[in-house]
Scaffold this motif. Structure first.
Motif, short mmCIF file in Angstrom:
data_model
loop_
_atom_site.label_atom_id
_atom_site.label_comp_id
_atom_site.label_asym_id
_atom_site.label_seq_id
_atom_site.Cartn_x
_atom_site.Cartn_y
_atom_site.Cartn_z
N GLY A 319 0.78 -1.24 0.00
CA GLY A 319 0.00 0.00 0.00
C GLY A 319 0.81 1.28 0.00
N ARG A 320 2.13 1.20 -0.07
CA ARG A 320 2.93 2.44 -0.01
C ARG A 320 2.61 3.38 -1.16
NH1 ARG A 320 6.85 -1.25 1.74
NH2 ARG A 320 7.82 -0.75 3.74
N CYS A 321 2.50 2.82 -2.37
CA CYS A 321 2.28 3.70 -3.52
C CYS A 321 0.94 4.43 -3.39
CB CYS A 321 2.38 2.92 -4.83
SG CYS A 321 1.22 1.55 -4.97
N ILE A 322 0.00 3.79 -2.71
CA ILE A 322 -1.31 4.44 -2.53
C ILE A 322 -1.19 5.55 -1.49
CG2 ILE A 322 -3.73 4.04 -1.93
CD1 ILE A 322 -3.17 1.01 -2.50
N ARG A 323 -0.51 5.24 -0.38
CA ARG A 323 -0.38 6.25 0.69
C ARG A 323 0.42 7.45 0.25
NH1 ARG A 323 0.35 1.58 3.47
NH2 ARG A 323 2.59 1.68 3.81
N LEU A 324 1.42 7.24 -0.60
CA LEU A 324 2.38 8.32 -0.88
C LEU A 324 2.10 9.08 -2.17
CD1 LEU A 324 5.66 6.56 0.29
CD2 LEU A 324 4.29 8.24 1.51
N CYS A 325 1.26 8.55 -3.03
CA CYS A 325 1.02 9.24 -4.31
C CYS A 325 0.39 10.60 -4.03
CB CYS A 325 0.11 8.41 -5.20
SG CYS A 325 -0.31 9.28 -6.72
N PRO A 326 0.98 11.69 -4.53
CA PRO A 326 0.43 13.01 -4.25
C PRO A 326 -0.91 13.28 -4.92
CG PRO A 326 2.27 13.19 -5.77
CD PRO A 326 2.22 11.76 -5.31
N VAL A 327 -1.27 12.47 -5.90
CA VAL A 327 -2.54 12.72 -6.60
C VAL A 327 -3.51 11.54 -6.47
CG1 VAL A 327 -1.45 14.31 -8.21
CG2 VAL A 327 -1.66 11.89 -8.82
N ASN A 328 -3.25 10.68 -5.48
CA ASN A 328 -4.18 9.60 -5.14
C ASN A 328 -4.44 8.59 -6.25
OD1 ASN A 328 -4.59 10.64 -2.57
ND2 ASN A 328 -6.14 12.06 -3.33
N ILE A 329 -3.41 8.28 -7.00
CA ILE A 329 -3.57 7.17 -7.94
C ILE A 329 -3.45 5.88 -7.13
CG2 ILE A 329 -2.47 5.98 -9.88
CD1 ILE A 329 -1.96 8.80 -11.06
N ASP A 330 -4.41 4.98 -7.35
CA ASP A 330 -4.57 3.84 -6.45
C ASP A 330 -4.51 2.54 -7.25
OD1 ASP A 330 -5.57 1.84 -4.73
OD2 ASP A 330 -6.80 3.29 -3.64
N ILE A 331 -3.49 1.74 -6.97
CA ILE A 331 -3.29 0.50 -7.72
C ILE A 331 -4.49 -0.44 -7.58
CG2 ILE A 331 -2.01 -0.63 -5.83
CD1 ILE A 331 -0.27 -1.99 -8.02
N ARG A 332 -5.23 -0.32 -6.48
CA ARG A 332 -6.40 -1.19 -6.31
C ARG A 332 -7.47 -0.86 -7.36
NH1 ARG A 332 -7.08 0.23 -0.04
NH2 ARG A 332 -6.78 2.25 -1.07
N ASN A 333 -7.64 0.43 -7.64
CA ASN A 333 -8.61 0.81 -8.67
C ASN A 333 -8.15 0.37 -10.06
OD1 ASN A 333 -9.87 2.06 -6.58
ND2 ASN A 333 -9.20 4.13 -7.14
N ILE A 334 -6.86 0.59 -10.33
CA ILE A 334 -6.34 0.23 -11.65
C ILE A 334 -6.45 -1.28 -11.85
CG2 ILE A 334 -4.33 0.34 -13.18
CD1 ILE A 334 -4.85 3.13 -12.42
N CYS A 335 -6.14 -2.02 -10.81
CA CYS A 335 -6.21 -3.47 -10.90
C CYS A 335 -7.65 -3.90 -11.21
CB CYS A 335 -5.73 -4.08 -9.59
SG CYS A 335 -5.62 -5.87 -9.64
N GLU A 336 -8.60 -3.23 -10.59
CA GLU A 336 -10.00 -3.56 -10.85
C GLU A 336 -10.37 -3.27 -12.31
OE1 GLU A 336 -12.01 -5.29 -9.27
OE2 GLU A 336 -13.73 -4.91 -10.61
N LEU A 337 -9.92 -2.12 -12.81
CA LEU A 337 -10.19 -1.79 -14.21
C LEU A 337 -9.60 -2.84 -15.14
CD1 LEU A 337 -9.39 2.06 -14.17
CD2 LEU A 337 -11.64 1.01 -14.59
N MET A 338 -8.38 -3.26 -14.82
CA MET A 338 -7.72 -4.25 -15.68
C MET A 338 -8.40 -5.61 -15.57
SD MET A 338 -3.71 -3.20 -15.12
CE MET A 338 -3.01 -4.54 -16.09
N ASN A 339 -8.66 -6.01 -14.33
CA ASN A 339 -9.21 -7.34 -14.10
C ASN A 339 -10.60 -7.48 -14.71
OD1 ASN A 339 -8.81 -9.94 -12.74
ND2 ASN A 339 -10.56 -9.30 -11.48
N SER A 340 -11.35 -6.39 -14.77
CA SER A 340 -12.71 -6.50 -15.28
C SER A 340 -12.83 -6.00 -16.72
CB SER A 340 -13.66 -5.69 -14.37
OG SER A 340 -13.27 -4.33 -14.39
#
Ligand SMILES: Cc1cc2nc3c(=O)[nH]c(=O)nc-3n(C[C@H](O)[C@H](O)[C@H](O)COP(=O)(O)OP(=O)(O)OC[C@H]3O[C@@H](n4cnc5c(N)ncnc54)[C@H](O)[C@@H]3O)c2cc1C
Ligand code: SF4
Ligand code: SF4
Ligand code: FES
Lengths: 351, 281
Positions: A319-340
């Motif tokens: 979760g580091r990239c989620i906590r530290l991204c200054p513009v709130n890009i969230d790998i969990r959301n991207i993963c969901e977009l890709m997975n679905s």
């Protein structure tokens, strides 16, 4: 598996014993955050942290590292030839590493320790290390390790797992390296305490999850051409924070640095988020826009790595990239977009 | 543990300025330790990292052929930091070479087949290696007809001019040399762009003919439909990519197209493989 009880009042003493046979590394407070560093004499690791700001990857892949030294002075017999520097690969112990960071080394190992080539700097540092993990009881809201092949008590990649049990630690010995360290520390009190319940409680505190089961079956080119990348990348400022803090990002650059007639060939962490990363000498850049670069980062983690090794995604859910991204890009959301993603369902067809 | 980052020390034996604009020079290197030459055993199509001490390393295709012994050759375009410095170096200077790196043209698969080589500009280096290799008396009988289409902007921009002239005289290789334009009255070969000359001179595929194509993206773009018309399957069209590289051994992470590292899984790919990969080259 053997479980050992370590009284916290004996902790400092045992570290004293370990500091002979091992170089000790651990998390220490660094301004408002914790980060890993080599511990000085009598310096204690500070276990009062959720996770370190930057991952523990620098324990094996330092942010800057000398590969070679050389001389440009023609009076020296080996001028202009690379010299391998002396390095200290004596046993080292990394104390208090979180299970996610330890598991990350196993993912990264597939890149540095291959049948064709071995990166001697990475492999030697890794082999010299004994990883003493610290189980997580208090995960961050951004952690999703349990759905990323890891978990708060995960053991893969660790030699010893410490569980904080109030006035003492319970230590689960996982490998021969772990056993050796236990011996050197003089820890011997076996208990039949069971950490299973604590493990389940900790796992139940992980509040978010990703789904990855569809990723394998999708064509890389379909995901690459998916319509969501432009929006996903829109806010990114290509700062590289996500890649620098990530335990499973390993990209590096190699540069020669001269001081007069002496010089070093260095390797430094690099980032796929930077345009120079792929800029050709001709000026052509195959990853010209930030859309290309953001897509590369997530495609590498969630698709290319998966396809290359067939051993899960290149992410441990810290979760580091989620906590530290200054513009709130969230790998969990991207993963969901890709997975679905359903390439057949494209709405952009021209009538 | 072998250190794959450690270059073999080499000495610059000879420097040849190839083109009239002086931007392309061929460097002939001799290994300082003769046993390193054996360790550098390579195949046509592979590349090496030229290590210019104090400046850095650049990936460059091997222009000499495995059948040439005692030296290795590289032809370098003057571009940026490292290549420009290399252009200022002199014979006798010491530097390093790492490799051989990457894969090679599929020599085993191409045995018994016709081979069409298409090159443009200075991307002719590993094609020279390939031609010398195929024309070697020990190898020529392994291949059927060999055709070569090679083009440059002007006669003065062609690489390896003496060798081109020699190959023109042979009857076991069909040369189709071309320049974009020239006002040189003594120019006796073709005039026109590579795709056009390919269309006019290259043999249609007999179903098994392999085409190896290296050149600037624009040339490749316009040559591909020509090859389609001539009946070349996409798994018989072979290309070599040039992505920015550092490590050359699949570790530093910058040269990938999709899941493939161009440095280690390439640089040689079939068009069929590239069609199934994000086009980041
Ligand atoms: C497999 C392969 C085979 C190849 N074969 C050949 C060949 O046979 N012949 C050939 O000529 N080329 C070949 N190339 C291309 C060659 O590798 C490049 O032209 C070469 O790497 C350019 O390096 P350079 O140092 O001169 O330029 P670079 O250093 O890449 O310079 C490009 C520009 O980037 C900028 N830059 C560079 N370093 C920095 C920095 N530290 N900070 C900021 N800006 C910087 C500068 O503006 C510079 O002008 C091949 C490439 C590959 C991948
Ligand atoms: S941390 Fe966020 S803004 Fe910075 S490069 Fe990563 S995704 Fe982009
Ligand atoms: S991608 Fe993000 S969540 Fe996954 S390991 Fe890296 S920093 Fe942690
Ligand atoms: S050049 Fe480093 S991975 Fe290809």
């Amino acid at each position: 598996m053997k479980v050992i009880k370590i009284d916290k009042k004996d902790w400092a003493d045992s570290l004293g014993k370990l500091s002979g046979p091992y170089r000790l590394f651990g998390p220490v407070r660094d301004k408002d955050f914790h980060n890993f560093k080599e511990l000085g004499n009598d310096e204690q690791p500070d276990f009062n942290f959720q996770n370190t700001r930057v991952s523990a990857k620098s324990m094996v892949l330092p942010q800057s590292e000398t590969l070679f030294t050389y001389s440009l002075d023609e009076k020296e017999p080996d001028h202009h030839q690379m010299r391998e520097p002396e390095k200290n690969y004596s046993p080292r112990a990394v104390l208090g590493i979180r299970p996610c960071d330890a598991k990350a080394f196993l993912l990264v190992k597939r890149n540095f320790d291959t049948p064709e080539y071995k990166d001697p700097y990475w492999v030697r540092a890794y082999e010299a290390s004994t990883f003493v993990g610290l189980a997580c009881d208090d995960p961050c809201s951004t952690c999703f390790c349990t759905s990323a092949g890891c978990g708060p008590f995960h053991e893969e990649g660790l030699d010893l797992l410490l569980v904080d049990a109030g006035d003492h630690f319970l230590a689960k010995v996982l490998t021969q390296k772990g056993k050796n360290l236990v011996q050197a520390a003089g820890w011997g009190v076996e208990t039949n305490a069971d950490v299973e319940l604590m493990k389940r409680t900790a796992e139940s505190r992980i509040a978010s999850a990703i789904s990855t089961e569809q990723l394998k079956g999708k064509a890389a080119t379909d995901l690459y051409h998916a319509p969501f990348w432009e929006e996903a990348a829109f806010a990114c400022i290509n700062c590289g924070t996500c890649t620098y803090s990530c335990p499973t990002c390993w990209c590096f650059d190699i540069q020669d640095e001269n001081h007069g007639n002496a010089g070093v060939r260095m390797r430094n962490w690099d980032s796929c988020m930077y345009p120079l990363f792929t800029l050709h000498g001709s000026g052509h850049n195959p990853r010209e826009t930030k859309i290309h670069r953001v897509r590369q980062r997530f495609m590498h983690k969630l698709k290319y790595y998966l396809d290359k090794y067939d051993a899960g995604i290149q992410c441990v859910g810290c979760g580091r990239c989620i906590r530290l991204c200054p513009v709130n890009i969230d790998i969990r959301n991207i993963c969901e977009l890709m997975n679905s993603h359903d390439p057949g369902a494209c709405t952009c067809q021209v009538a | 543990m072998e250190n794959p980052y450690l270059p073999y020390p080499v000495r610059i034996e000879e420097i040849i300025t190839e083109t009239e604009d002086k931007n392309l020079k061929t460097f002939k290197f001799v290994f300082q330790n003769p046993e390193d030459e054996e360790k550098f055993a390579y195949k046509a199509g592979q590349f090496g990292e030229l290590s210019v001490t104090g400046k850095g390393e650049i990936p460059i295709g091997i222009a000499s052929s495995p059948t040439e012994k005692g030296f290795v050759k590289f032809t370098v375009n003057k571009v940026g930091l490292v290549s420009s410095f290399l252009h200022t170096m002199k014979t006798g200077d010491i530097m390093g070479i790492r490799g051989p790196l990457g894969n090679w043209y599929p020599w085993e698969t191409m045995e018994g087949k016709n081979v069409l080589i298409i090159g443009g500009g200075f991307a002719f280096t590993t094609l020279r290696s390939s031609i010398i290799y195929m024309l070697d008396p020990a190898n020529r009988s392994k291949f059927k007809d060999i055709h070569v289409v090679y083009g440059a902007r002007s006669p003065g921009m062609l690489l390896y001019k003496d060798e081109l002239a020699e190959w023109e005289k042979r009857d076991d290789i069909h040369m189709h040399i071309t320049v974009d334009a020239t006002d040189d009255p003594s120019w006796k070969y073709n005039t026109g762009f590579v795709p056009t000359i390919t269309e006019q001179k290259a043999p249609p595929s007999d179903g098994e003919t392999y085409a190896i194509i290296c050149g600037p993206p624009i040339m490749i773009k316009f040559t591909q439909p020509v090859l389609d018309n001539l009946g070349y399957d996409h798994d018989h069209i072979i290309m070599s990519l040039e992505n920015r590289m550092k490590c050359g051994i699949g570790m530093c992470g910058r040269c990938n197209i999709g899941m493939e590292f161009v440095c280690k899984d390439g640089p040689v790919f079939t068009l069929a493989q590239l069609n199934a990969t994000p086009k980041e080259y």
